[in-house]
Design a protein around this motif. Structure first.
Motif, PDB file in Angstrom:
ATOM      1  N   LEU A  50     -11.113  26.743  33.607  1.00 30.21           N
ATOM      2  CA  LEU A  50     -11.684  26.374  32.760  1.00 30.21           C
ATOM      3  C   LEU A  50     -14.026  26.196  32.774  1.00 30.21           C
ATOM      4  O   LEU A  50     -14.270  27.055  32.296  1.00 30.21           O
ATOM      5  CB  LEU A  50     -11.929  25.945  30.920  1.00 30.21           C
ATOM      6  CG  LEU A  50     -12.186  26.404  30.390  1.00 30.21           C
ATOM      7  CD1 LEU A  50     -12.512  26.992  29.850  1.00 30.21           C
ATOM      8  CD2 LEU A  50     -11.950  25.039  29.094  1.00 30.21           C
ATOM      9  N   PHE A  51     -13.807  25.217  33.857  1.00 30.10           N
ATOM     10  CA  PHE A  51     -15.039  24.732  33.102  1.00 30.10           C
ATOM     11  C   PHE A  51     -15.317  25.295  35.043  1.00 30.10           C
ATOM     12  O   PHE A  51     -15.548  25.312  35.802  1.00 30.10           O
ATOM     13  CB  PHE A  51     -15.376  23.235  33.624  1.00 30.10           C
ATOM     14  CG  PHE A  51     -14.994  22.329  32.522  1.00 30.10           C
ATOM     15  CD1 PHE A  51     -14.480  22.352  31.867  1.00 30.10           C
ATOM     16  CD2 PHE A  51     -14.216  21.390  33.229  1.00 30.10           C
ATOM     17  CE1 PHE A  51     -14.374  21.970  30.373  1.00 30.10           C
ATOM     18  CE2 PHE A  51     -13.861  20.266  31.712  1.00 30.10           C
ATOM     19  CZ  PHE A  51     -13.922  20.336  30.864  1.00 30.10           C
ATOM     20  N   ASP A  52     -17.357  26.107  34.308  1.00 33.17           N
ATOM     21  CA  ASP A  52     -18.534  26.950  35.731  1.00 33.17           C
ATOM     22  C   ASP A  52     -18.559  25.400  36.425  1.00 33.17           C
ATOM     23  O   ASP A  52     -18.298  24.410  35.856  1.00 33.17           O
ATOM     24  CB  ASP A  52     -18.769  27.399  34.597  1.00 33.17           C
ATOM     25  CG  ASP A  52     -19.843  28.331  35.762  1.00 33.17           C
ATOM     26  OD1 ASP A  52     -19.711  28.853  36.038  1.00 33.17           O
ATOM     27  OD2 ASP A  52     -20.669  27.031  36.610  1.00 33.17           O
ATOM     28  N   ALA A  53     -18.198  26.443  37.187  1.00 34.44           N
ATOM     29  CA  ALA A  53     -18.899  25.242  38.751  1.00 34.44           C
ATOM     30  C   ALA A  53     -20.458  24.233  38.570  1.00 34.44           C
ATOM     31  O   ALA A  53     -20.949  23.406  38.744  1.00 34.44           O
ATOM     32  CB  ALA A  53     -19.457  25.584  40.208  1.00 34.44           C
ATOM     33  N   THR A  63     -25.068  12.288  30.416  1.00 30.75           N
ATOM     34  CA  THR A  63     -25.439  14.050  30.565  1.00 30.75           C
ATOM     35  C   THR A  63     -24.047  13.628  32.046  1.00 30.75           C
ATOM     36  O   THR A  63     -24.941  13.017  32.946  1.00 30.75           O
ATOM     37  CB  THR A  63     -26.228  13.830  30.270  1.00 30.75           C
ATOM     38  OG1 THR A  63     -26.601  14.234  29.321  1.00 30.75           O
ATOM     39  CG2 THR A  63     -26.228  16.040  30.891  1.00 30.75           C
ATOM     40  N   TRP A  64     -23.058  14.434  32.102  1.00 31.02           N
ATOM     41  CA  TRP A  64     -22.807  14.704  33.681  1.00 31.02           C
ATOM     42  C   TRP A  64     -21.995  16.168  33.831  1.00 31.02           C
ATOM     43  O   TRP A  64     -21.798  17.289  32.982  1.00 31.02           O
ATOM     44  CB  TRP A  64     -21.859  13.785  34.274  1.00 31.02           C
ATOM     45  CG  TRP A  64     -21.637  13.296  32.865  1.00 31.02           C
ATOM     46  CD1 TRP A  64     -19.784  14.172  32.716  1.00 31.02           C
ATOM     47  CD2 TRP A  64     -20.600  12.196  31.958  1.00 31.02           C
ATOM     48  NE1 TRP A  64     -19.482  13.370  31.775  1.00 31.02           N
ATOM     49  CE2 TRP A  64     -19.872  11.971  31.136  1.00 31.02           C
ATOM     50  CE3 TRP A  64     -21.654  10.850  31.915  1.00 31.02           C
ATOM     51  CZ2 TRP A  64     -19.766  11.648  30.025  1.00 31.02           C
ATOM     52  CZ3 TRP A  64     -21.511  10.159  30.653  1.00 31.02           C
ATOM     53  CH2 TRP A  64     -20.113  10.531  29.656  1.00 31.02           C
ATOM     54  N   LYS A  65     -21.921  16.255  35.055  1.00 36.84           N
ATOM     55  CA  LYS A  65     -21.662  17.653  35.612  1.00 36.84           C
ATOM     56  C   LYS A  65     -20.331  17.528  36.093  1.00 36.84           C
ATOM     57  O   LYS A  65     -19.813  16.341  35.219  1.00 36.84           O
ATOM     58  CB  LYS A  65     -22.442  18.077  36.970  1.00 36.84           C
ATOM     59  CG  LYS A  65     -23.733  17.803  36.800  1.00 36.84           C
ATOM     60  CD  LYS A  65     -24.225  18.283  38.247  1.00 36.84           C
ATOM     61  CE  LYS A  65     -25.342  18.467  38.032  1.00 36.84           C
ATOM     62  NZ  LYS A  65     -26.631  18.416  39.563  1.00 36.84           N
ATOM     63  N   LYS A  66     -19.910  18.951  36.256  1.00 39.91           N
ATOM     64  CA  LYS A  66     -18.452  19.315  36.371  1.00 39.91           C
ATOM     65  C   LYS A  66     -17.179  17.966  36.682  1.00 39.91           C
ATOM     66  O   LYS A  66     -16.023  17.478  36.898  1.00 39.91           O
ATOM     67  CB  LYS A  66     -17.765  20.847  36.417  1.00 39.91           C
ATOM     68  CG  LYS A  66     -17.072  20.588  37.052  1.00 39.91           C
ATOM     69  CD  LYS A  66     -16.405  22.064  37.354  1.00 39.91           C
ATOM     70  CE  LYS A  66     -15.245  23.405  37.987  1.00 39.91           C
ATOM     71  NZ  LYS A  66     -14.931  23.818  38.779  1.00 39.91           N
ATOM     72  N   ASP A  67     -17.830  17.630  37.785  1.00 39.11           N
ATOM     73  CA  ASP A  67     -16.270  16.945  38.433  1.00 39.11           C
ATOM     74  C   ASP A  67     -17.088  15.431  37.904  1.00 39.11           C
ATOM     75  O   ASP A  67     -15.499  14.781  38.153  1.00 39.11           O
ATOM     76  CB  ASP A  67     -17.742  16.955  40.254  1.00 39.11           C
ATOM     77  CG  ASP A  67     -17.192  18.151  41.513  1.00 39.11           C
ATOM     78  OD1 ASP A  67     -16.620  18.640  40.957  1.00 39.11           O
ATOM     79  OD2 ASP A  67     -18.813  18.298  42.564  1.00 39.11           O
ATOM     80  N   GLU A  68     -17.953  15.000  37.703  1.00 40.82           N
ATOM     81  CA  GLU A  68     -17.645  13.439  37.098  1.00 40.82           C
ATOM     82  C   GLU A  68     -16.911  13.709  35.829  1.00 40.82           C
ATOM     83  O   GLU A  68     -15.998  12.979  35.959  1.00 40.82           O
ATOM     84  CB  GLU A  68     -18.923  13.022  36.660  1.00 40.82           C
ATOM     85  CG  GLU A  68     -19.278  11.422  36.075  1.00 40.82           C
ATOM     86  CD  GLU A  68     -20.416  11.107  36.666  1.00 40.82           C
ATOM     87  OE1 GLU A  68     -20.417   9.595  35.887  1.00 40.82           O
ATOM     88  OE2 GLU A  68     -21.480  11.551  36.349  1.00 40.82           O
ATOM     89  N   LYS A 132     -15.478  31.354  31.147  1.00 40.78           N
ATOM     90  CA  LYS A 132     -15.458  29.435  31.830  1.00 40.78           C
ATOM     91  C   LYS A 132     -17.082  28.988  30.806  1.00 40.78           C
ATOM     92  O   LYS A 132     -18.000  29.614  29.987  1.00 40.78           O
ATOM     93  CB  LYS A 132     -16.554  29.717  33.265  1.00 40.78           C
ATOM     94  CG  LYS A 132     -15.766  30.870  34.262  1.00 40.78           C
ATOM     95  CD  LYS A 132     -14.763  30.125  34.881  1.00 40.78           C
ATOM     96  CE  LYS A 132     -13.829  30.629  36.124  1.00 40.78           C
ATOM     97  NZ  LYS A 132     -12.904  29.601  36.772  1.00 40.78           N
ATOM     98  N   MET A 133     -16.552  27.513  30.749  1.00 38.23           N
ATOM     99  CA  MET A 133     -17.126  27.271  30.243  1.00 38.23           C
ATOM    100  C   MET A 133     -18.744  26.403  30.193  1.00 38.23           C
ATOM    101  O   MET A 133     -18.584  25.603  32.204  1.00 38.23           O
ATOM    102  CB  MET A 133     -16.516  25.538  29.652  1.00 38.23           C
ATOM    103  CG  MET A 133     -17.517  24.760  28.583  1.00 38.23           C
ATOM    104  SD  MET A 133     -16.401  23.386  28.170  1.00 38.23           S
ATOM    105  CE  MET A 133     -15.380  23.245  26.647  1.00 38.23           C
ATOM    106  N   LEU A 134     -19.803  26.434  30.315  1.00 39.28           N
ATOM    107  CA  LEU A 134     -20.844  26.389  30.765  1.00 39.28           C
ATOM    108  C   LEU A 134     -21.334  25.155  30.514  1.00 39.28           C
ATOM    109  O   LEU A 134     -22.253  24.285  30.947  1.00 39.28           O
ATOM    110  CB  LEU A 134     -21.873  27.155  30.026  1.00 39.28           C
ATOM    111  CG  LEU A 134     -22.059  28.793  31.111  1.00 39.28           C
ATOM    112  CD1 LEU A 134     -22.810  29.781  30.635  1.00 39.28           C
ATOM    113  CD2 LEU A 134     -21.507  28.348  32.489  1.00 39.28           C
TER     114      LEU A 134
END
Length: 149
Positions: A50-53, A63-68, A132-134
């Motif tokens: 679901l989550f965009d890269a 605040t963080w990115k997808k992998d975290e 995709k979730m941005l």
């Protein structure tokens, strides 16, 4: 006669685009609800799809990115036990959709029980056949807060 055919054509186009938007809205609302369940279940495989890269996540503590975000969910550093959705609103503009959920979130954060009122803003983009979730942003609000439709 030509005017009648033209008017009926315009009416048909309007009705079909109205139904298409309604179908897209229903799909996104269901996807948003599914996301809350996947977060509760710590189902990082479904969330990964679901989550965009390049997705970003804004929480009260950072605040963080997808992998975290996926790691936080997988390890239980934040366990989204239950999101009670009280209200939902959405807008679709082209291939972008914004979903606002007014929720009470029951979570475990750093081994502490937390029950918090949020308005959550979710930004989605249609990519091929999939949404995709941005972005996912939690905004802390009072329990009397309402989403304006």
């Amino acid at each position: 006669m030509k005017k009648l055919v033209f008017l009926l054509s315009i009416l048909l186009i309007s009705i079909s685009s109205s139904f298409a938007q309604t179908a897209a809205e229903k799909e996104l609302i269901q996807l948003s609800m599914d996301k809350w369940q996947w977060m509760s279940d710590k189902d990082v495989d479904k969330l990964d799809k679901l989550f965009d890269a390049k997705a970003k996540f804004v929480h009260m503590s950072g605040t963080w990115k997808k992998d975290e975000e996926l790691d936080i969910i997988k390890t239980g550093r934040i366990w989204y036990k239950k999101a009670t959705v009280k209200d939902t609103a959405m807008e679709i503009v082209g291939n972008t959709a914004i979903v606002w959920n007014r929720i009470t979130l029951d979570a475990i954060v750093r081994e502490q029980v937390a029950v918090t009122e949020f308005t959550v803003t979710e930004v989605y983009q249609k990519q091929g056949n999939d949404w995709k979730m941005l972005a996912l942003t939690f905004s802390s609000v009072r329990d009397t807060h309402q989403i304006k439709h």
